[in-house]
Design a protein around this motif. Structure first.
Motif, PDB file in Angstrom:
ATOM      1  N   GLU A 115       0.845  -1.197   0.000  1.00 30.82           N
ATOM      2  CA  GLU A 115       0.000   0.000   0.000  1.00 30.82           C
ATOM      3  C   GLU A 115       0.880   1.246   0.000  1.00 30.82           C
ATOM      4  O   GLU A 115       1.807   1.363   0.791  1.00 30.82           O
ATOM      5  CB  GLU A 115      -0.904   0.024   1.239  1.00 30.82           C
ATOM      6  CG  GLU A 115      -2.018  -0.972   1.202  1.00 30.82           C
ATOM      7  CD  GLU A 115      -2.890  -0.905   2.444  1.00 30.82           C
ATOM      8  OE1 GLU A 115      -3.067   0.198   2.992  1.00 30.82           O
ATOM      9  OE2 GLU A 115      -3.353  -1.966   2.870  1.00 30.82           O
ATOM     10  N   ARG A 116       0.576   2.158  -0.895  1.00 29.07           N
ATOM     11  CA  ARG A 116       1.347   3.397  -0.990  1.00 29.07           C
ATOM     12  C   ARG A 116       0.783   4.413  -0.015  1.00 29.07           C
ATOM     13  O   ARG A 116      -0.418   4.674   0.004  1.00 29.07           O
ATOM     14  CB  ARG A 116       1.268   3.938  -2.408  1.00 29.07           C
ATOM     15  CG  ARG A 116       2.087   5.170  -2.622  1.00 29.07           C
ATOM     16  CD  ARG A 116       2.803   5.109  -3.948  1.00 29.07           C
ATOM     17  NE  ARG A 116       3.555   6.317  -4.196  1.00 29.07           N
ATOM     18  CZ  ARG A 116       4.821   6.461  -3.822  1.00 29.07           C
ATOM     19  NH1 ARG A 116       5.431   5.498  -3.213  1.00 29.07           N
ATOM     20  NH2 ARG A 116       5.460   7.575  -4.089  1.00 29.07           N
ATOM     21  N   PRO A 117       1.660   5.031   0.798  1.00 28.63           N
ATOM     22  CA  PRO A 117       1.164   6.037   1.747  1.00 28.63           C
ATOM     23  C   PRO A 117       0.739   7.307   1.023  1.00 28.63           C
ATOM     24  O   PRO A 117       1.234   7.609  -0.067  1.00 28.63           O
ATOM     25  CB  PRO A 117       2.371   6.299   2.654  1.00 28.63           C
ATOM     26  CG  PRO A 117       3.552   5.851   1.894  1.00 28.63           C
ATOM     27  CD  PRO A 117       3.093   4.793   0.948  1.00 28.63           C
ATOM     28  N   PRO A 118      -0.179   8.069   1.629  1.00 28.67           N
ATOM     29  CA  PRO A 118      -0.602   9.331   1.017  1.00 28.67           C
ATOM     30  C   PRO A 118       0.566  10.314   0.918  1.00 28.67           C
ATOM     31  O   PRO A 118       1.450  10.331   1.761  1.00 28.67           O
ATOM     32  CB  PRO A 118      -1.663   9.865   1.989  1.00 28.67           C
ATOM     33  CG  PRO A 118      -2.053   8.711   2.834  1.00 28.67           C
ATOM     34  CD  PRO A 118      -0.913   7.768   2.845  1.00 28.67           C
ATOM     35  N   GLU A 119       0.551  11.096  -0.150  1.00 31.15           N
ATOM     36  CA  GLU A 119       1.603  12.091  -0.372  1.00 31.15           C
ATOM     37  C   GLU A 119       1.044  13.484  -0.151  1.00 31.15           C
ATOM     38  O   GLU A 119      -0.124  13.757  -0.442  1.00 31.15           O
ATOM     39  CB  GLU A 119       2.148  11.983  -1.796  1.00 31.15           C
ATOM     40  CG  GLU A 119       2.821  10.680  -2.094  1.00 31.15           C
ATOM     41  CD  GLU A 119       3.292  10.577  -3.537  1.00 31.15           C
ATOM     42  OE1 GLU A 119       2.871  11.416  -4.366  1.00 31.15           O
ATOM     43  OE2 GLU A 119       4.060   9.660  -3.824  1.00 31.15           O
ATOM     44  N   PHE A 120       1.910  14.371   0.339  1.00 26.68           N
ATOM     45  CA  PHE A 120       1.540  15.767   0.561  1.00 26.68           C
ATOM     46  C   PHE A 120       2.574  16.658  -0.097  1.00 26.68           C
ATOM     47  O   PHE A 120       3.761  16.338  -0.104  1.00 26.68           O
ATOM     48  CB  PHE A 120       1.478  16.076   2.063  1.00 26.68           C
ATOM     49  CG  PHE A 120       0.458  15.263   2.797  1.00 26.68           C
ATOM     50  CD1 PHE A 120      -0.883  15.575   2.718  1.00 26.68           C
ATOM     51  CD2 PHE A 120       0.838  14.167   3.561  1.00 26.68           C
ATOM     52  CE1 PHE A 120      -1.828  14.828   3.389  1.00 26.68           C
ATOM     53  CE2 PHE A 120      -0.093  13.409   4.231  1.00 26.68           C
ATOM     54  CZ  PHE A 120      -1.425  13.742   4.149  1.00 26.68           C
ATOM     55  N   LYS A 121       2.110  17.777  -0.655  1.00 27.67           N
ATOM     56  CA  LYS A 121       3.019  18.763  -1.244  1.00 27.67           C
ATOM     57  C   LYS A 121       3.004  20.010  -0.379  1.00 27.67           C
ATOM     58  O   LYS A 121       1.954  20.451   0.089  1.00 27.67           O
ATOM     59  CB  LYS A 121       2.577  19.137  -2.657  1.00 27.67           C
ATOM     60  CG  LYS A 121       2.880  18.086  -3.681  1.00 27.67           C
ATOM     61  CD  LYS A 121       2.583  18.593  -5.073  1.00 27.67           C
ATOM     62  CE  LYS A 121       2.907  17.532  -6.081  1.00 27.67           C
ATOM     63  NZ  LYS A 121       2.662  17.972  -7.442  1.00 27.67           N
ATOM     64  N   ASP A 122       4.188  20.579  -0.192  1.00 20.99           N
ATOM     65  CA  ASP A 122       4.243  21.844   0.540  1.00 20.99           C
ATOM     66  C   ASP A 122       4.183  23.008  -0.445  1.00 20.99           C
ATOM     67  O   ASP A 122       3.978  22.817  -1.641  1.00 20.99           O
ATOM     68  CB  ASP A 122       5.488  21.896   1.434  1.00 20.99           C
ATOM     69  CG  ASP A 122       6.793  21.879   0.643  1.00 20.99           C
ATOM     70  OD1 ASP A 122       6.737  21.809  -0.596  1.00 20.99           O
ATOM     71  OD2 ASP A 122       7.858  21.951   1.276  1.00 20.99           O
ATOM     72  N   ASP A 123       4.359  24.224   0.062  1.00 18.21           N
ATOM     73  CA  ASP A 123       4.260  25.417  -0.776  1.00 18.21           C
ATOM     74  C   ASP A 123       5.337  25.459  -1.861  1.00 18.21           C
ATOM     75  O   ASP A 123       5.143  26.062  -2.911  1.00 18.21           O
ATOM     76  CB  ASP A 123       4.374  26.674   0.092  1.00 18.21           C
ATOM     77  CG  ASP A 123       3.231  26.773   1.089  1.00 18.21           C
ATOM     78  OD1 ASP A 123       2.183  26.149   0.825  1.00 18.21           O
ATOM     79  OD2 ASP A 123       3.389  27.453   2.116  1.00 18.21           O
ATOM     80  N   GLY A 125       6.497  22.844  -3.453  1.00 21.25           N
ATOM     81  CA  GLY A 125       6.333  21.748  -4.394  1.00 21.25           C
ATOM     82  C   GLY A 125       7.025  20.456  -3.988  1.00 21.25           C
ATOM     83  O   GLY A 125       7.048  19.502  -4.757  1.00 21.25           O
ATOM     84  N   ARG A 126       7.611  20.412  -2.780  1.00 25.93           N
ATOM     85  CA  ARG A 126       8.257  19.184  -2.311  1.00 25.93           C
ATOM     86  C   ARG A 126       7.195  18.188  -1.864  1.00 25.93           C
ATOM     87  O   ARG A 126       6.185  18.569  -1.274  1.00 25.93           O
ATOM     88  CB  ARG A 126       9.210  19.483  -1.161  1.00 25.93           C
ATOM     89  CG  ARG A 126      10.412  20.313  -1.598  1.00 25.93           C
ATOM     90  CD  ARG A 126      11.301  20.580  -0.440  1.00 25.93           C
ATOM     91  NE  ARG A 126      10.614  21.517   0.446  1.00 25.93           N
ATOM     92  CZ  ARG A 126      11.208  22.268   1.357  1.00 25.93           C
ATOM     93  NH1 ARG A 126      12.500  22.165   1.545  1.00 25.93           N
ATOM     94  NH2 ARG A 126      10.524  23.086   2.102  1.00 25.93           N
ATOM     95  N   ILE A 127       7.458  16.915  -2.138  1.00 28.63           N
ATOM     96  CA  ILE A 127       6.498  15.862  -1.799  1.00 28.63           C
ATOM     97  C   ILE A 127       6.938  15.169  -0.507  1.00 28.63           C
ATOM     98  O   ILE A 127       8.097  14.792  -0.353  1.00 28.63           O
ATOM     99  CB  ILE A 127       6.389  14.834  -2.943  1.00 28.63           C
ATOM    100  CG1 ILE A 127       5.849  15.518  -4.201  1.00 28.63           C
ATOM    101  CG2 ILE A 127       5.520  13.656  -2.537  1.00 28.63           C
ATOM    102  CD1 ILE A 127       5.823  14.628  -5.414  1.00 28.63           C
ATOM    103  N   TYR A 128       5.982  15.014   0.403  1.00 26.33           N
ATOM    104  CA  TYR A 128       6.229  14.330   1.677  1.00 26.33           C
ATOM    105  C   TYR A 128       5.255  13.163   1.800  1.00 26.33           C
ATOM    106  O   TYR A 128       4.124  13.232   1.345  1.00 26.33           O
ATOM    107  CB  TYR A 128       5.997  15.283   2.862  1.00 26.33           C
ATOM    108  CG  TYR A 128       6.974  16.419   2.926  1.00 26.33           C
ATOM    109  CD1 TYR A 128       8.232  16.234   3.471  1.00 26.33           C
ATOM    110  CD2 TYR A 128       6.638  17.680   2.446  1.00 26.33           C
ATOM    111  CE1 TYR A 128       9.133  17.271   3.527  1.00 26.33           C
ATOM    112  CE2 TYR A 128       7.529  18.724   2.495  1.00 26.33           C
ATOM    113  CZ  TYR A 128       8.782  18.522   3.047  1.00 26.33           C
ATOM    114  OH  TYR A 128       9.661  19.544   3.105  1.00 26.33           O
ATOM    115  N   LEU A 129       5.727  12.095   2.441  1.00 24.29           N
ATOM    116  CA  LEU A 129       4.861  10.952   2.732  1.00 24.29           C
ATOM    117  C   LEU A 129       4.295  11.097   4.132  1.00 24.29           C
ATOM    118  O   LEU A 129       4.939  11.654   5.014  1.00 24.29           O
ATOM    119  CB  LEU A 129       5.642   9.639   2.625  1.00 24.29           C
ATOM    120  CG  LEU A 129       6.225   9.328   1.258  1.00 24.29           C
ATOM    121  CD1 LEU A 129       7.046   8.049   1.316  1.00 24.29           C
ATOM    122  CD2 LEU A 129       5.128   9.199   0.225  1.00 24.29           C
ATOM    123  N   ASP A 130       3.108  10.580   4.329  1.00 22.16           N
ATOM    124  CA  ASP A 130       2.449  10.643   5.634  1.00 22.16           C
ATOM    125  C   ASP A 130       3.141   9.663   6.584  1.00 22.16           C
ATOM    126  O   ASP A 130       2.992   8.447   6.471  1.00 22.16           O
ATOM    127  CB  ASP A 130       0.966  10.289   5.481  1.00 22.16           C
ATOM    128  CG  ASP A 130       0.188  10.448   6.770  1.00 22.16           C
ATOM    129  OD1 ASP A 130       0.780  10.859   7.788  1.00 22.16           O
ATOM    130  OD2 ASP A 130      -1.021  10.168   6.757  1.00 22.16           O
TER     131      ASP A 130
END
Length: 195
Positions: A115-123, A125-130
């Protein structure tokens, strides 16, 4: 015999609604009460093949005995344990279901790991995993590994392989533990991705 004297407990005086609203504090809210679900007067205690098969089938597919026995149409856990003593056929079915449950838990490990964890982008444009999701998945995997190792230790448990004995001491031992199990899974995943 000495007499026991009960002391009257003083209850705080209730404030009226008018007084609490005049002071500006809100009136106390009533707490909601959950509806009571009527439970049957008794549960089945008579052994039947249908109940035995349902319990074993659900065990084999990963459910815990406590969650299975929480259904109203099934007996209590204590009744199941009595059946294990009284009925050898049920005892064999139950043991087989527990072994199958270990295989189910081991299969679920790969599904959870994929299962792939949800990804988040900051202001920027960097991608972070939950990270909380990742930790939660790790806990789920560890619980299934532990359960599989306890239910089927010959296949999923940590074991020592001894090749020989000389004067009462082992000549060569190899620790086949959970790290080896994870290494096997990683190799399978890498070969699968490699095509």
């Amino acid at each position: 015999m000495p007499e026991t004297i009960s002391k009257a407990v003083k209850k705080p005086a209730k404030t009226s609604k008018a007084k609490t609203q005049a002071q500006g504090s809100p009136a106390p809210a009533k707490t909601p009460v959950a509806p009571q679900i009527p439970r049957p007067a008794h549960r089945p205690i008579e052994y039947t093949e249908e109940i035995a098969e349902e319990v074993c089938w659900r065990l084999a597919h990963g459910e815990s005995l406590v969650s299975i026995c929480s259904d109203d149409h099934l007996p209590h856990c204590a009744t199941i344990y009595r059946w294990l003593i009284r009925f050898p056929i049920f005892c064999e079915m139950y043991a087989r279901a527990r072994e199958d449950q270990a295989d189910t838990n081991a299969d679920e490990i790969l599904a959870i790991a994929d299962e792939r964890p949800p990804e988040f982008k900051d202001d920027k444009g960097r991608i972070y995993l939950d990270q909380t999701f990742i930790q939660w998945q790790k806990n789920r995997i560890d619980a299934r590994k532990w359960t599989a190792a306890k239910l089927k230790p010959r296949k999923y448990g940590d074991r020592m392989a001894v090749e020989g004995v000389e004067n009462g001491a082992a000549i060569k031992t190899e620790d086949i533990g959970s790290n080896k199990f994870l290494e096997i899974i990683k190799n399978m995943e890498m070969s699968k991705r490699g095509g």
